[in-house]
Motif scaffolding. Structure first.
Motif, PDB file in Angstrom:
ATOM      1  N   LEU A 183       0.829  -1.211   0.000  1.00 10.35           N
ATOM      2  CA  LEU A 183       0.000   0.000   0.000  1.00 10.35           C
ATOM      3  C   LEU A 183       0.860   1.256   0.000  1.00 10.35           C
ATOM      4  O   LEU A 183       0.545   2.230  -0.692  1.00 10.35           O
ATOM      5  CB  LEU A 183      -0.937  -0.010   1.220  1.00 10.35           C
ATOM      6  CG  LEU A 183      -2.023  -1.100   1.224  1.00 10.35           C
ATOM      7  CD1 LEU A 183      -2.804  -1.066   2.527  1.00 10.35           C
ATOM      8  CD2 LEU A 183      -2.959  -0.922   0.035  1.00 10.35           C
ATOM      9  N   ASP A 184       1.971   1.247   0.753  1.00 13.36           N
ATOM     10  CA  ASP A 184       2.871   2.402   0.753  1.00 13.36           C
ATOM     11  C   ASP A 184       3.482   2.610  -0.631  1.00 13.36           C
ATOM     12  O   ASP A 184       3.621   3.749  -1.105  1.00 13.36           O
ATOM     13  CB  ASP A 184       3.985   2.202   1.794  1.00 13.36           C
ATOM     14  CG  ASP A 184       3.449   2.246   3.217  1.00 13.36           C
ATOM     15  OD1 ASP A 184       2.335   2.820   3.397  1.00 13.36           O
ATOM     16  OD2 ASP A 184       4.095   1.708   4.123  1.00 13.36           O
ATOM     17  N   LYS A 230       2.171   1.777  -3.482  1.00 11.50           N
ATOM     18  CA  LYS A 230       1.113   2.306  -4.365  1.00 11.50           C
ATOM     19  C   LYS A 230       0.875   3.782  -4.099  1.00 11.50           C
ATOM     20  O   LYS A 230       0.654   4.572  -5.029  1.00 11.50           O
ATOM     21  CB  LYS A 230      -0.183   1.521  -4.176  1.00 11.50           C
ATOM     22  CG  LYS A 230      -0.147   0.125  -4.790  1.00 11.50           C
ATOM     23  CD  LYS A 230      -1.490  -0.561  -4.641  1.00 11.50           C
ATOM     24  CE  LYS A 230      -1.479  -1.917  -5.311  1.00 11.50           C
ATOM     25  NZ  LYS A 230      -2.807  -2.589  -5.214  1.00 11.50           N
ATOM     26  N   ASP A 231       0.929   4.193  -2.829  1.00 12.08           N
ATOM     27  CA  ASP A 231       0.735   5.612  -2.521  1.00 12.08           C
ATOM     28  C   ASP A 231       1.840   6.458  -3.118  1.00 12.08           C
ATOM     29  O   ASP A 231       1.603   7.580  -3.588  1.00 12.08           O
ATOM     30  CB  ASP A 231       0.685   5.808  -1.003  1.00 12.08           C
ATOM     31  CG  ASP A 231      -0.591   5.255  -0.397  1.00 12.08           C
ATOM     32  OD1 ASP A 231      -1.573   5.088  -1.146  1.00 12.08           O
ATOM     33  OD2 ASP A 231      -0.606   4.968   0.821  1.00 12.08           O
ATOM     34  N   SER A 232       3.054   5.952  -3.106  1.00 15.29           N
ATOM     35  CA  SER A 232       4.167   6.728  -3.666  1.00 15.29           C
ATOM     36  C   SER A 232       4.086   6.805  -5.184  1.00 15.29           C
ATOM     37  O   SER A 232       4.698   7.673  -5.797  1.00 15.29           O
ATOM     38  CB  SER A 232       5.502   6.103  -3.235  1.00 15.29           C
ATOM     39  OG  SER A 232       5.609   4.787  -3.753  1.00 15.29           O
ATOM     40  N   ASN A 245       0.987   6.918  -6.884  1.00 15.10           N
ATOM     41  CA  ASN A 245      -0.473   6.965  -6.923  1.00 15.10           C
ATOM     42  C   ASN A 245      -1.011   7.238  -8.312  1.00 15.10           C
ATOM     43  O   ASN A 245      -2.097   6.822  -8.665  1.00 15.10           O
ATOM     44  CB  ASN A 245      -1.008   7.994  -5.930  1.00 15.10           C
ATOM     45  CG  ASN A 245      -0.444   9.377  -6.208  1.00 15.10           C
ATOM     46  OD1 ASN A 245       0.406   9.537  -7.113  1.00 15.10           O
ATOM     47  ND2 ASN A 245      -0.853  10.346  -5.443  1.00 15.10           N
ATOM     48  N   SER A 276      -4.143   4.957  -9.628  1.00 13.49           N
ATOM     49  CA  SER A 276      -5.340   5.757  -9.284  1.00 13.49           C
ATOM     50  C   SER A 276      -6.562   5.283 -10.015  1.00 13.49           C
ATOM     51  O   SER A 276      -7.689   5.550  -9.603  1.00 13.49           O
ATOM     52  CB  SER A 276      -5.082   7.238  -9.621  1.00 13.49           C
ATOM     53  OG  SER A 276      -4.817   7.386 -11.001  1.00 13.49           O
TER      54      SER A 276
END
Length: 236
Positions: free
Chosen positions: A224-225, A227-229, A231, A235
């Protein structure tokens, strides 16, 4: 006291009896008069019949026969006219029924045509919606492909760490689980391996001691981290 009552009753009876006798006499007279009247009417009818028979042989009898013939002819004409009028009305009624049936048939045909037009319009709208949805899906798929291509062509983007990739599919995991061999896999991939008889570990080539899977929350948080970096890539 009793004697007085008896005398009153006798007096009352004496007054009633004459009245009843008078009424009985009146009824008897009426019956006799009715009987006489019936006899008189019977005699008159009999006499009329005799007179009619006598008149048949005379000129008056012939005239009467002619009058009766004319009346019978007139009656016959009236009956024929009524029958013709009845047949005309019946034919008119049948014609009106046919016209009504034709109108109903025309109305049903119009309704059927309207219904068919509505079905065709609905079919066209449905096909148009499907075409738009297909076009949107194609555009979305093309957008994903463009993003994935840009992701691999842009050297500034971070590649996912290998321990976040499934050892079987070599793709970024979404539901990482730990098997009894101590390694982490994508759930759907390792479940297919465990369905095989005498399933062996893809990493150690040893038979799995058990088929129990445990969610790997630490790896999931790292995914998840990552993917956030990145995004913009995940998205959509």
């Amino acid at each position: 006291m009793q004697q007085q009552q008896q005398q009153l009753q006798q007096l009352h009876l004496q007054q009633i009896q004459p009245q009843e006798q008078d009424q009985q006499q009146d009824r008897e007279r009426d019956q006799e008069e009715e009987h006489d009247n019936r006899l008189q009417r019977s005699r008159e009818r009999h006499q009329d019949s005799l007179n009619g028979l006598l008149e048949c042989g005379t000129g008056e009898g012939k005239e009467k026969e002619e009058e009766e013939g004319e009346e019978e002819q007139l009656h016959h004409e009236v009956v024929e006219e009524e029958e013709q009028q009845y047949h005309k009305e019946e034919e008119q009624q049948q014609q009106n029924q046919k016209i009504g049936q034709q109108e109903n048939q025309g109305q049903k045909e119009e309704e059927e045509e309207v219904r068919q037009n509505q079905e065709e319009e609905e079919q066209q709208n449905h096909e148009e919606q499907q075409r738009q949805q297909q076009q949107q899906g194609e555009e979305t798929e093309q957008h994903h492909q463009d993003q994935w291509q840009n992701h691999h062509q842009d050297p500034r983007l971070d590649e996912p760490p290998k321990h976040l990739l499934c050892p079987i599919s070599l793709e970024l995991m979404t539901d990482p689980v730990m098997a009894s061999d101590g390694h982490t896999y994508e759930r759907s991939q390792i479940e297919m391996v465990l369905r095989l008889p005498k399933a062996r570990s893809p990493m150690t080539n040893e038979v799995f001691p058990c088929h129990v899977l445990f969610p790997n929350h630490r790896i999931r948080m790292e995914i998840l981290d990552y993917k956030d970096s990145n995004n913009f890539l995940f998205s959509v």
